[in-house]
Design a protein around this motif. Structure first.
Motif, PDB file in Angstrom:
ATOM      1  N   THR A  23     -32.831  22.639  19.673  1.00 32.62           N
ATOM      2  CA  THR A  23     -33.629  23.113  18.546  1.00 32.62           C
ATOM      3  C   THR A  23     -35.085  23.335  18.931  1.00 32.62           C
ATOM      4  OG1 THR A  23     -32.176  21.952  17.011  1.00 32.62           O
ATOM      5  CG2 THR A  23     -34.323  22.619  16.171  1.00 32.62           C
ATOM      6  N   LEU A  24     -35.691  22.351  19.542  1.00 29.95           N
ATOM      7  CA  LEU A  24     -37.101  22.477  19.922  1.00 29.95           C
ATOM      8  C   LEU A  24     -37.278  23.547  20.995  1.00 29.95           C
ATOM      9  CD1 LEU A  24     -39.866  21.401  19.262  1.00 29.95           C
ATOM     10  CD2 LEU A  24     -39.534  19.613  20.976  1.00 29.95           C
ATOM     11  N   THR A  25     -36.360  23.617  21.942  1.00 36.73           N
ATOM     12  CA  THR A  25     -36.442  24.637  22.994  1.00 36.73           C
ATOM     13  C   THR A  25     -36.412  26.035  22.394  1.00 36.73           C
ATOM     14  OG1 THR A  25     -35.437  23.225  24.675  1.00 36.73           O
ATOM     15  CG2 THR A  25     -35.272  25.600  25.024  1.00 36.73           C
ATOM     16  N   ILE A  26     -35.446  26.310  21.535  1.00 38.37           N
ATOM     17  CA  ILE A  26     -35.333  27.643  20.949  1.00 38.37           C
ATOM     18  C   ILE A  26     -36.545  27.941  20.072  1.00 38.37           C
ATOM     19  CG2 ILE A  26     -33.976  29.113  19.393  1.00 38.37           C
ATOM     20  CD1 ILE A  26     -32.735  28.721  22.183  1.00 38.37           C
ATOM     21  N   GLY A  27     -37.013  26.953  19.318  1.00 41.57           N
ATOM     22  CA  GLY A  27     -38.194  27.156  18.479  1.00 41.57           C
ATOM     23  C   GLY A  27     -39.410  27.551  19.298  1.00 41.57           C
ATOM     24  N   ILE A  28     -39.658  26.849  20.377  1.00 39.23           N
ATOM     25  CA  ILE A  28     -40.814  27.153  21.225  1.00 39.23           C
ATOM     26  C   ILE A  28     -40.600  28.474  21.961  1.00 39.23           C
ATOM     27  CG2 ILE A  28     -42.138  26.368  23.230  1.00 39.23           C
ATOM     28  CD1 ILE A  28     -41.714  23.487  22.164  1.00 39.23           C
ATOM     29  N   PHE A  29     -39.380  28.739  22.398  1.00 42.77           N
ATOM     30  CA  PHE A  29     -39.085  30.030  23.023  1.00 42.77           C
ATOM     31  C   PHE A  29     -39.392  31.174  22.052  1.00 42.77           C
ATOM     32  CE2 PHE A  29     -36.590  30.682  27.043  1.00 42.77           C
ATOM     33  CZ  PHE A  29     -36.948  29.485  27.645  1.00 42.77           C
TER      34      PHE A  29
ATOM     35  N   MET B  69     -35.890  18.554  25.995  1.00 43.78           N
ATOM     36  CA  MET B  69     -36.309  18.536  24.592  1.00 43.78           C
ATOM     37  C   MET B  69     -35.186  18.742  23.595  1.00 43.78           C
ATOM     38  SD  MET B  69     -39.794  20.855  24.725  1.00 43.78           S
ATOM     39  CE  MET B  69     -38.884  22.386  24.758  1.00 43.78           C
ATOM     40  N   GLY B  70     -34.022  19.177  24.042  1.00 42.65           N
ATOM     41  CA  GLY B  70     -32.943  19.513  23.119  1.00 42.65           C
ATOM     42  C   GLY B  70     -32.973  20.991  22.767  1.00 42.65           C
TER      43      GLY B  70
ATOM     44  N   ASN C  33     -35.219  27.839  30.434  1.00 45.48           N
ATOM     45  CA  ASN C  33     -34.447  27.483  29.254  1.00 45.48           C
ATOM     46  C   ASN C  33     -33.593  26.245  29.504  1.00 45.48           C
ATOM     47  OD1 ASN C  33     -32.499  27.508  27.098  1.00 45.48           O
ATOM     48  ND2 ASN C  33     -33.073  29.614  26.700  1.00 45.48           N
ATOM     49  N   MET C  34     -32.873  26.227  30.616  1.00 42.31           N
ATOM     50  CA  MET C  34     -32.007  25.075  30.915  1.00 42.31           C
ATOM     51  C   MET C  34     -32.831  23.803  31.081  1.00 42.31           C
ATOM     52  SD  MET C  34     -29.084  26.517  33.484  1.00 42.31           S
ATOM     53  CE  MET C  34     -29.844  28.003  34.128  1.00 42.31           C
ATOM     54  N   THR C  35     -33.945  23.905  31.784  1.00 39.50           N
ATOM     55  CA  THR C  35     -34.790  22.741  32.009  1.00 39.50           C
ATOM     56  C   THR C  35     -35.348  22.227  30.681  1.00 39.50           C
ATOM     57  OG1 THR C  35     -35.360  23.562  34.205  1.00 39.50           O
ATOM     58  CG2 THR C  35     -36.803  21.886  33.272  1.00 39.50           C
ATOM     59  N   ALA C  36     -35.789  23.140  29.820  1.00 41.34           N
ATOM     60  CA  ALA C  36     -36.328  22.739  28.517  1.00 41.34           C
ATOM     61  C   ALA C  36     -35.257  22.086  27.646  1.00 41.34           C
ATOM     62  CB  ALA C  36     -36.938  23.942  27.808  1.00 41.34           C
TER      63      ALA C  36
ATOM     64  N   GLN D  63     -25.761  30.485  24.677  1.00 41.70           N
ATOM     65  CA  GLN D  63     -25.927  30.556  26.120  1.00 41.70           C
ATOM     66  C   GLN D  63     -26.806  29.402  26.611  1.00 41.70           C
ATOM     67  OE1 GLN D  63     -28.451  33.611  27.740  1.00 41.70           O
ATOM     68  NE2 GLN D  63     -27.163  33.820  29.556  1.00 41.70           N
ATOM     69  N   SER D  64     -27.835  29.060  25.866  1.00 43.70           N
ATOM     70  CA  SER D  64     -28.720  27.961  26.256  1.00 43.70           C
ATOM     71  C   SER D  64     -27.950  26.657  26.381  1.00 43.70           C
ATOM     72  CB  SER D  64     -29.852  27.793  25.226  1.00 43.70           C
ATOM     73  OG  SER D  64     -30.649  28.942  25.166  1.00 43.70           O
TER      74      SER D  64
END
Length: 141
Positions: A91-97, A88-89, A81-84, A17-18
Motif C-alpha cells: 500500500t505505501l509503496t504504490i501510494g508513494i509511486f 514498506m509493504g 518497486n520490489m525493494t520498496a 505485478q508489484s
C-alpha cells in the motif's frame, strides 16, 4: 472511455505485478526477478505482435535512442518497486509511486518534455497532488 479503462487496468496490473515480483525476488533475488519479469513481458509482447501480424516494428530504426531506453528504465522501476515492497509493504509503496509519477507527469506536462504538448498546471492540480500526499500520510498513520 478506453483511456480510462486502460489506465485502470494498468494500475491494477502494476499492483499485482508489484506483489508477484516481491514474492519472486524473495526466492531468486531482486535483479533476477527483474530479469525474469522483463523477459516474460518481452515474450508476451512479441507473441501479441506476431498474433496481430503488426509489422510496425519495421520502423524501429526511426525510434529515438532516448525513447528506446524505456526498457532500461523499466528494470530500475522493477528493482525499486520490489525493494520498496519488501521494506514498506504494498500500500505505501504504490501510494508513494503514484505521487512520484504525478510529480514527474506534472513536470513533463508543464515543460513539454519528451515532445509532449505543454499543459497548463494550475493551483487545482497542485492541490490535488498535495491531497495525494496527505492521503499517503494518512495511510501510513
Amino acid at each position: 472511455m478506453k483511456g480510462i479503462f486502460f489506465a485502470l487496468a494498468g494500475g491494477f496490473f502494476l499492483t499485482f505485478q508489484s506483489v508477484a515480483n516481491a514474492r519472486i525476488s524473495e526466492g531468486i533475488g531482486t535483479w533476477q526477478a527483474a530479469t525474469m519479469t522483463q523477459f516474460t513481458g518481452f515474450v508476451l509482447a512479441l507473441l501479441i505482435v506476431l498474433i496481430l501480424r503488426d509489422r510496425s516494428y519495421q520502423n524501429l530504426s526511426q525510434v529515438s535512442p532516448l525513447y528506446a531506453s524505456g526498457g532500461m528504465l523499466a528494470a530500475i522501476v522493477l528493482y525499486s518497486n520490489m525493494t520498496a515492497v519488501h521494506r514498506m509493504g504494498v500500500t505505501l509503496t504504490i501510494g508513494i509511486f503514484l505521487i512520484a509519477q504525478l510529480i514527474a507527469a506534472v513536470m513533463i506536462d508543464s515543460k513539454g518534455w519528451f515532445d509532449m504538448a505543454k499543459q497548463k498546471i494550475g493551483r487545482m492540480q497542485i492541490v490535488g497532488l498535495l491531497l495525494m500526499v496527505a492521503g499517503v500520510i494518512i495511510l501510513k498513520w
